[in-house]
Each structure stands twice: as C-alpha cells, then as structure tokens.
Design a protein around this motif. Sequence first.
Motif, PDB file in Angstrom:
ATOM      1  N   PRO A  98       0.801  -1.230   0.000  1.00  0.00           N
ATOM      2  CA  PRO A  98       0.000   0.000   0.000  1.00  0.00           C
ATOM      3  C   PRO A  98       0.836   1.284   0.000  1.00  0.00           C
ATOM      4  O   PRO A  98       0.347   2.328  -0.424  1.00  0.00           O
ATOM      5  CB  PRO A  98      -0.834  -0.118   1.277  1.00  0.00           C
ATOM      6  N   VAL A  99       2.079   1.208   0.436  1.00  0.00           N
ATOM      7  CA  VAL A  99       2.934   2.401   0.375  1.00  0.00           C
ATOM      8  C   VAL A  99       3.143   2.809  -1.080  1.00  0.00           C
ATOM      9  O   VAL A  99       2.975   3.978  -1.436  1.00  0.00           O
ATOM     10  CB  VAL A  99       4.287   2.161   1.083  1.00  0.00           C
ATOM     11  N   GLN A 100       3.487   1.842  -1.929  1.00  0.00           N
ATOM     12  CA  GLN A 100       3.690   2.163  -3.346  1.00  0.00           C
ATOM     13  C   GLN A 100       2.390   2.637  -3.986  1.00  0.00           C
ATOM     14  O   GLN A 100       2.397   3.569  -4.800  1.00  0.00           O
ATOM     15  CB  GLN A 100       4.239   0.962  -4.125  1.00  0.00           C
ATOM     16  N   LYS A 101       1.278   2.047  -3.600  1.00  0.00           N
ATOM     17  CA  LYS A 101      -0.014   2.477  -4.145  1.00  0.00           C
ATOM     18  C   LYS A 101      -0.291   3.931  -3.773  1.00  0.00           C
ATOM     19  O   LYS A 101      -0.738   4.714  -4.609  1.00  0.00           O
ATOM     20  CB  LYS A 101      -1.135   1.571  -3.653  1.00  0.00           C
ATOM     21  N   TYR A 102      -0.007   4.300  -2.524  1.00  0.00           N
ATOM     22  CA  TYR A 102      -0.191   5.688  -2.100  1.00  0.00           C
ATOM     23  C   TYR A 102       0.713   6.618  -2.900  1.00  0.00           C
ATOM     24  O   TYR A 102       0.269   7.660  -3.400  1.00  0.00           O
ATOM     25  CB  TYR A 102       0.065   5.846  -0.604  1.00  0.00           C
ATOM     26  N   LEU A 103       1.988   6.258  -3.027  1.00  0.00           N
ATOM     27  CA  LEU A 103       2.913   7.085  -3.796  1.00  0.00           C
ATOM     28  C   LEU A 103       2.428   7.249  -5.234  1.00  0.00           C
ATOM     29  O   LEU A 103       2.454   8.360  -5.780  1.00  0.00           O
ATOM     30  CB  LEU A 103       4.312   6.474  -3.775  1.00  0.00           C
ATOM     31  N   ASP A 104       1.976   6.150  -5.845  1.00  0.00           N
ATOM     32  CA  ASP A 104       1.515   6.184  -7.236  1.00  0.00           C
ATOM     33  C   ASP A 104       0.286   7.065  -7.418  1.00  0.00           C
ATOM     34  O   ASP A 104       0.176   7.798  -8.401  1.00  0.00           O
ATOM     35  CB  ASP A 104       1.206   4.777  -7.739  1.00  0.00           C
ATOM     36  N   THR A 105      -0.653   6.981  -6.497  1.00  0.00           N
ATOM     37  CA  THR A 105      -1.911   7.721  -6.671  1.00  0.00           C
ATOM     38  C   THR A 105      -1.845   9.150  -6.167  1.00  0.00           C
ATOM     39  O   THR A 105      -2.467  10.034  -6.757  1.00  0.00           O
ATOM     40  CB  THR A 105      -3.084   6.995  -5.978  1.00  0.00           C
ATOM     41  N   ALA A 106      -1.082   9.406  -5.117  1.00  0.00           N
ATOM     42  CA  ALA A 106      -1.096  10.734  -4.502  1.00  0.00           C
ATOM     43  C   ALA A 106       0.068  11.634  -4.919  1.00  0.00           C
ATOM     44  O   ALA A 106      -0.097  12.859  -4.955  1.00  0.00           O
ATOM     45  CB  ALA A 106      -1.095  10.595  -2.972  1.00  0.00           C
ATOM     46  N   LEU A 107       1.234  11.048  -5.241  1.00  0.00           N
ATOM     47  CA  LEU A 107       2.420  11.875  -5.444  1.00  0.00           C
ATOM     48  C   LEU A 107       3.106  11.712  -6.794  1.00  0.00           C
ATOM     49  O   LEU A 107       3.739  12.646  -7.280  1.00  0.00           O
ATOM     50  CB  LEU A 107       3.447  11.592  -4.332  1.00  0.00           C
ATOM     51  N   ASP A 108       3.016  10.543  -7.407  1.00  0.00           N
ATOM     52  CA  ASP A 108       3.778  10.273  -8.614  1.00  0.00           C
ATOM     53  C   ASP A 108       3.358  11.173  -9.772  1.00  0.00           C
ATOM     54  O   ASP A 108       2.167  11.335 -10.041  1.00  0.00           O
ATOM     55  CB  ASP A 108       3.626   8.805  -9.020  1.00  0.00           C
TER      56      ASP A 108
END
Length: 126
Positions: A60-70
Amino acid sequence: MGSFEITKRFRFEAAHRLDGLPEGHPCGRLHGHSYRVDVKLTADRLISPGFVTDFADLAPVQKYLDTALDHRLLNDVLDIEPTSENLARHLAEWFLDNLQAGLPGRLLAVTVSETETSSAEYRVEP
C-alpha cells in the motif's frame, strides 16, 4: 536482547519548488526528482515464517505514492513545503495512520532521497 530491522524501498517521480530561498537558488525554480523512499520497520520478535513484517504487506505504500504523489507537482498536493524532510514526516504520518495498526513490525523511520547523494530521515518516536 536485540531487535530486527527491515527496509523496503519505493520510488516515484515528482516536481516541486521551494519558496523563500535566496534569489537564484536552483531549488526555488520548478524542478523534478526521481524520489526514493525507504521505509524501515523494527520488531523484537519475528512472526512466522521468520519476518518482521511480510514485505508484500507494505505494497500500500507504493499504491499511495503512485496515486497521490507520482508525476505531480508536490506543491499542489501537499499542505507543507515539499522539502525532503517534510516529505519524510508526511509519509511516516501516512504510514502510521493507514498501515501501522495492521502490521506486526513497528515503523522506525522513513528516509526520502531526492538524489543519489542527498536524503532526509524522519524517525518515529518509540
């Protein structure tokens, strides 16, 4: 006795600019980074089959980074000045609010690197 630590590395791409810097400072201009985020967890005991936390449970950390910051302008999505220090604290707080309760390991630190030679770490108090 000792303790165990694991680190999981994540990546994302984003742009930012830092306000309040002297005229001509390169970080005051819009620029981007290939960010690296290291999430470090600790535990006194291992869970079966010998994990601090299953690395897969950190997805879920990568999912958050992908959706919120990437591929975003961090100034537009964060309510803080988007320095590496503030970003590390933001990600640690997100982790504590969204993942920590369901994991056997305890978050120890989040490190954000914006270049190969520059990083900032936010350590969580025990």
